[in-house]
Design a protein around this motif. Sequence first.
Motif, PDB file in Angstrom:
ATOM      1  N   ASP A  20       0.812  -1.220   0.000  1.00 30.84           N
ATOM      2  CA  ASP A  20       0.000   0.000   0.000  1.00 30.84           C
ATOM      3  C   ASP A  20       0.846   1.271   0.000  1.00 30.84           C
ATOM      4  O   ASP A  20       0.444   2.280  -0.568  1.00 30.84           O
ATOM      5  CB  ASP A  20      -0.922   0.039   1.218  1.00 30.84           C
ATOM      6  N   LEU A  21       2.000   1.245   0.652  1.00 32.99           N
ATOM      7  CA  LEU A  21       2.798   2.462   0.819  1.00 32.99           C
ATOM      8  C   LEU A  21       3.944   2.587  -0.175  1.00 32.99           C
ATOM      9  O   LEU A  21       4.377   3.694  -0.485  1.00 32.99           O
ATOM     10  CB  LEU A  21       3.343   2.534   2.244  1.00 32.99           C
ATOM     11  N   ALA A  22       4.485   1.475  -0.647  1.00 35.79           N
ATOM     12  CA  ALA A  22       5.627   1.512  -1.578  1.00 35.79           C
ATOM     13  C   ALA A  22       5.421   0.477  -2.689  1.00 35.79           C
ATOM     14  O   ALA A  22       6.215  -0.455  -2.837  1.00 35.79           O
ATOM     15  CB  ALA A  22       6.932   1.272  -0.832  1.00 35.79           C
ATOM     16  N   PRO A  23       4.350   0.631  -3.488  1.00 35.72           N
ATOM     17  CA  PRO A  23       4.036  -0.395  -4.490  1.00 35.72           C
ATOM     18  C   PRO A  23       5.147  -0.609  -5.514  1.00 35.72           C
ATOM     19  O   PRO A  23       5.409  -1.744  -5.906  1.00 35.72           O
ATOM     20  CB  PRO A  23       2.751   0.107  -5.143  1.00 35.72           C
ATOM     21  N   GLY A  24       5.814   0.448  -5.927  1.00 35.68           N
ATOM     22  CA  GLY A  24       6.892   0.304  -6.908  1.00 35.68           C
ATOM     23  C   GLY A  24       8.036  -0.534  -6.366  1.00 35.68           C
ATOM     24  O   GLY A  24       8.578  -1.402  -7.068  1.00 35.68           O
ATOM     25  N   ARG A  25       8.405  -0.301  -5.121  1.00 36.96           N
ATOM     26  CA  ARG A  25       9.509  -1.052  -4.515  1.00 36.96           C
ATOM     27  C   ARG A  25       9.129  -2.517  -4.337  1.00 36.96           C
ATOM     28  O   ARG A  25       9.941  -3.411  -4.548  1.00 36.96           O
ATOM     29  CB  ARG A  25       9.875  -0.410  -3.161  1.00 36.96           C
ATOM     30  N   VAL A  26       7.874  -2.775  -3.972  1.00 38.21           N
ATOM     31  CA  VAL A  26       7.412  -4.151  -3.816  1.00 38.21           C
ATOM     32  C   VAL A  26       7.402  -4.857  -5.166  1.00 38.21           C
ATOM     33  O   VAL A  26       7.838  -6.012  -5.273  1.00 38.21           O
ATOM     34  CB  VAL A  26       6.022  -4.201  -3.136  1.00 38.21           C
ATOM     35  N   GLU A  27       6.925  -4.186  -6.209  1.00 35.76           N
ATOM     36  CA  GLU A  27       6.905  -4.790  -7.551  1.00 35.76           C
ATOM     37  C   GLU A  27       8.321  -5.156  -8.000  1.00 35.76           C
ATOM     38  O   GLU A  27       8.544  -6.232  -8.562  1.00 35.76           O
ATOM     39  CB  GLU A  27       6.241  -3.862  -8.565  1.00 35.76           C
ATOM     40  N   ASP A  28       9.281  -4.273  -7.744  1.00 34.82           N
ATOM     41  CA  ASP A  28      10.680  -4.567  -8.090  1.00 34.82           C
ATOM     42  C   ASP A  28      11.177  -5.798  -7.335  1.00 34.82           C
ATOM     43  O   ASP A  28      11.859  -6.655  -7.898  1.00 34.82           O
ATOM     44  CB  ASP A  28      11.584  -3.369  -7.766  1.00 34.82           C
ATOM     45  N   ALA A  29      10.841  -5.878  -6.053  1.00 31.87           N
ATOM     46  CA  ALA A  29      11.287  -7.014  -5.235  1.00 31.87           C
ATOM     47  C   ALA A  29      10.627  -8.312  -5.692  1.00 31.87           C
ATOM     48  O   ALA A  29      11.274  -9.365  -5.690  1.00 31.87           O
ATOM     49  CB  ALA A  29      10.993  -6.752  -3.762  1.00 31.87           C
ATOM     50  N   LEU A  30       9.358  -8.258  -6.083  1.00 32.63           N
ATOM     51  CA  LEU A  30       8.696  -9.459  -6.599  1.00 32.63           C
ATOM     52  C   LEU A  30       9.433  -9.988  -7.827  1.00 32.63           C
ATOM     53  O   LEU A  30       9.661 -11.190  -7.958  1.00 32.63           O
ATOM     54  CB  LEU A  30       7.231  -9.174  -6.934  1.00 32.63           C
ATOM     55  N   LYS A  31       9.813  -9.078  -8.722  1.00 32.08           N
ATOM     56  CA  LYS A  31      10.581  -9.481  -9.921  1.00 32.08           C
ATOM     57  C   LYS A  31      11.916 -10.094  -9.514  1.00 32.08           C
ATOM     58  O   LYS A  31      12.329 -11.119 -10.057  1.00 32.08           O
ATOM     59  CB  LYS A  31      10.797  -8.284 -10.840  1.00 32.08           C
ATOM     60  N   GLU A  32      12.585  -9.457  -8.554  1.00 34.41           N
ATOM     61  CA  GLU A  32      13.882  -9.948  -8.076  1.00 34.41           C
ATOM     62  C   GLU A  32      13.751 -11.363  -7.510  1.00 34.41           C
ATOM     63  O   GLU A  32      14.625 -12.205  -7.704  1.00 34.41           O
ATOM     64  CB  GLU A  32      14.407  -8.989  -7.008  1.00 34.41           C
ATOM     65  N   LEU A  33      12.654 -11.625  -6.817  1.00 36.21           N
ATOM     66  CA  LEU A  33      12.428 -12.934  -6.219  1.00 36.21           C
ATOM     67  C   LEU A  33      11.829 -13.950  -7.199  1.00 36.21           C
ATOM     68  O   LEU A  33      11.748 -15.136  -6.887  1.00 36.21           O
ATOM     69  CB  LEU A  33      11.481 -12.818  -5.015  1.00 36.21           C
ATOM     70  N   GLY A  34      11.368 -13.469  -8.362  1.00 36.34           N
ATOM     71  CA  GLY A  34      10.690 -14.353  -9.303  1.00 36.34           C
ATOM     72  C   GLY A  34       9.319 -14.758  -8.796  1.00 36.34           C
ATOM     73  O   GLY A  34       8.859 -15.879  -9.041  1.00 36.34           O
ATOM     74  N   ALA A  35       8.656 -13.850  -8.086  1.00 38.46           N
ATOM     75  CA  ALA A  35       7.354 -14.134  -7.487  1.00 38.46           C
ATOM     76  C   ALA A  35       6.274 -13.275  -8.143  1.00 38.46           C
ATOM     77  O   ALA A  35       6.564 -12.271  -8.787  1.00 38.46           O
ATOM     78  CB  ALA A  35       7.395 -13.854  -5.989  1.00 38.46           C
ATOM     79  N   THR A  36       5.033 -13.683  -7.916  1.00 42.08           N
ATOM     80  CA  THR A  36       3.892 -12.947  -8.448  1.00 42.08           C
ATOM     81  C   THR A  36       3.079 -12.354  -7.304  1.00 42.08           C
ATOM     82  O   THR A  36       3.221 -12.759  -6.147  1.00 42.08           O
ATOM     83  CB  THR A  36       2.972 -13.875  -9.263  1.00 42.08           C
ATOM     84  N   ARG A  37       2.194 -11.423  -7.662  1.00 42.44           N
ATOM     85  CA  ARG A  37       1.274 -10.871  -6.665  1.00 42.44           C
ATOM     86  C   ARG A  37       0.376 -11.971  -6.101  1.00 42.44           C
ATOM     87  O   ARG A  37       0.030 -11.951  -4.931  1.00 42.44           O
ATOM     88  CB  ARG A  37       0.418  -9.769  -7.275  1.00 42.44           C
ATOM     89  N   ALA A  38      -0.010 -12.908  -6.949  1.00 42.16           N
ATOM     90  CA  ALA A  38      -0.864 -14.012  -6.491  1.00 42.16           C
ATOM     91  C   ALA A  38      -0.138 -14.837  -5.432  1.00 42.16           C
ATOM     92  O   ALA A  38      -0.745 -15.235  -4.428  1.00 42.16           O
ATOM     93  CB  ALA A  38      -1.286 -14.886  -7.662  1.00 42.16           C
ATOM     94  N   GLN A  39       1.144 -15.098  -5.619  1.00 40.93           N
ATOM     95  CA  GLN A  39       1.910 -15.839  -4.612  1.00 40.93           C
ATOM     96  C   GLN A  39       2.007 -15.038  -3.318  1.00 40.93           C
ATOM     97  O   GLN A  39       1.926 -15.598  -2.227  1.00 40.93           O
ATOM     98  CB  GLN A  39       3.314 -16.152  -5.138  1.00 40.93           C
ATOM     99  N   MET A  40       2.193 -13.727  -3.446  1.00 38.59           N
ATOM    100  CA  MET A  40       2.285 -12.873  -2.268  1.00 38.59           C
ATOM    101  C   MET A  40       0.952 -12.884  -1.516  1.00 38.59           C
ATOM    102  O   MET A  40       0.930 -13.035  -0.289  1.00 38.59           O
ATOM    103  CB  MET A  40       2.658 -11.444  -2.675  1.00 38.59           C
ATOM    104  N   ARG A  41      -0.141 -12.756  -2.223  1.00 35.27           N
ATOM    105  CA  ARG A  41      -1.464 -12.772  -1.605  1.00 35.27           C
ATOM    106  C   ARG A  41      -1.723 -14.111  -0.896  1.00 35.27           C
ATOM    107  O   ARG A  41      -2.206 -14.152   0.227  1.00 35.27           O
ATOM    108  CB  ARG A  41      -2.536 -12.501  -2.669  1.00 35.27           C
ATOM    109  N   GLU A  42      -1.370 -15.216  -1.543  1.00 36.35           N
ATOM    110  CA  GLU A  42      -1.570 -16.541  -0.957  1.00 36.35           C
ATOM    111  C   GLU A  42      -0.694 -16.740   0.273  1.00 36.35           C
ATOM    112  O   GLU A  42      -1.134 -17.302   1.282  1.00 36.35           O
ATOM    113  CB  GLU A  42      -1.310 -17.631  -1.988  1.00 36.35           C
ATOM    114  N   ALA A  43       0.561 -16.274   0.220  1.00 37.80           N
ATOM    115  CA  ALA A  43       1.446 -16.389   1.385  1.00 37.80           C
ATOM    116  C   ALA A  43       0.859 -15.617   2.565  1.00 37.80           C
ATOM    117  O   ALA A  43       0.842 -16.112   3.695  1.00 37.80           O
ATOM    118  CB  ALA A  43       2.847 -15.888   1.049  1.00 37.80           C
ATOM    119  N   HIS A  44       0.355 -14.428   2.297  1.00 38.86           N
ATOM    120  CA  HIS A  44      -0.251 -13.623   3.360  1.00 38.86           C
ATOM    121  C   HIS A  44      -1.485 -14.324   3.925  1.00 38.86           C
ATOM    122  O   HIS A  44      -1.666 -14.393   5.144  1.00 38.86           O
ATOM    123  CB  HIS A  44      -0.633 -12.238   2.826  1.00 38.86           C
ATOM    124  N   ARG A  45      -2.328 -14.858   3.070  1.00 41.00           N
ATOM    125  CA  ARG A  45      -3.533 -15.556   3.516  1.00 41.00           C
ATOM    126  C   ARG A  45      -3.166 -16.714   4.447  1.00 41.00           C
ATOM    127  O   ARG A  45      -3.742 -16.887   5.513  1.00 41.00           O
ATOM    128  CB  ARG A  45      -4.344 -16.067   2.329  1.00 41.00           C
TER     129      ARG A  45
END
Length: 185
Positions: A20-45
């Motif tokens: 919510d506060l740093a979406p650009g930085r999170v998107e960059d980190a997801l790419k760095e990790l080879g992860a998707t938003r869906a994986q992030m959402r599922e991990a949080h759930r």
Amino acid sequence: MAIGFARFEFQLVLMWRMLDLAPGRVEDALKELGATRAQMREAHRRWVSMPYSKTAPKGIARYRMVLGPPGETGPRTFGDLDCTYSLWELPLWPDLRFEVLTAPDGSTWHHWLVRAEGSPTPKLNGLDDLTPWSCVISDLGERFENARHVEGDAPGHWGVEFSTEGHDYQARFVHGLLQLVQGPR
């Protein structure tokens, strides 16, 4: 088939609140990790559902199950309160450690990212240096002697109010890591 939950997924959990506060930085980190938003959402759930499970470990045992044995532990005292700190390395933030403070009964009191002992403190010469993920709460407190902690508006959020160049600002942190600076006010 259930997928395991380890450091990779835990990093995604931490980033979920940062989105919510740093979406650009999170998107960059997801790419760095080879992860998707869906994986992030599922991990949080999955992470937030663990405390409600009858079989999942509670307190510090939950962190140990996910992150393995801590790299360092030790006693810490805050006033009359004795607790134990535990630190884990996370690949996404090599100069930081994830710290969990626990009560004598193993329940968790607090958790956040802190600067690793011996890692260089970032140079925070001015507001331009306060970029997303550039520092942790203690770094800002060391740089601005008038820094004052304020409660955040969501779980894992924290604020630090400070003044510089005659103006008031608020730095917003998630899990102890800087996300943005608001101001001047």
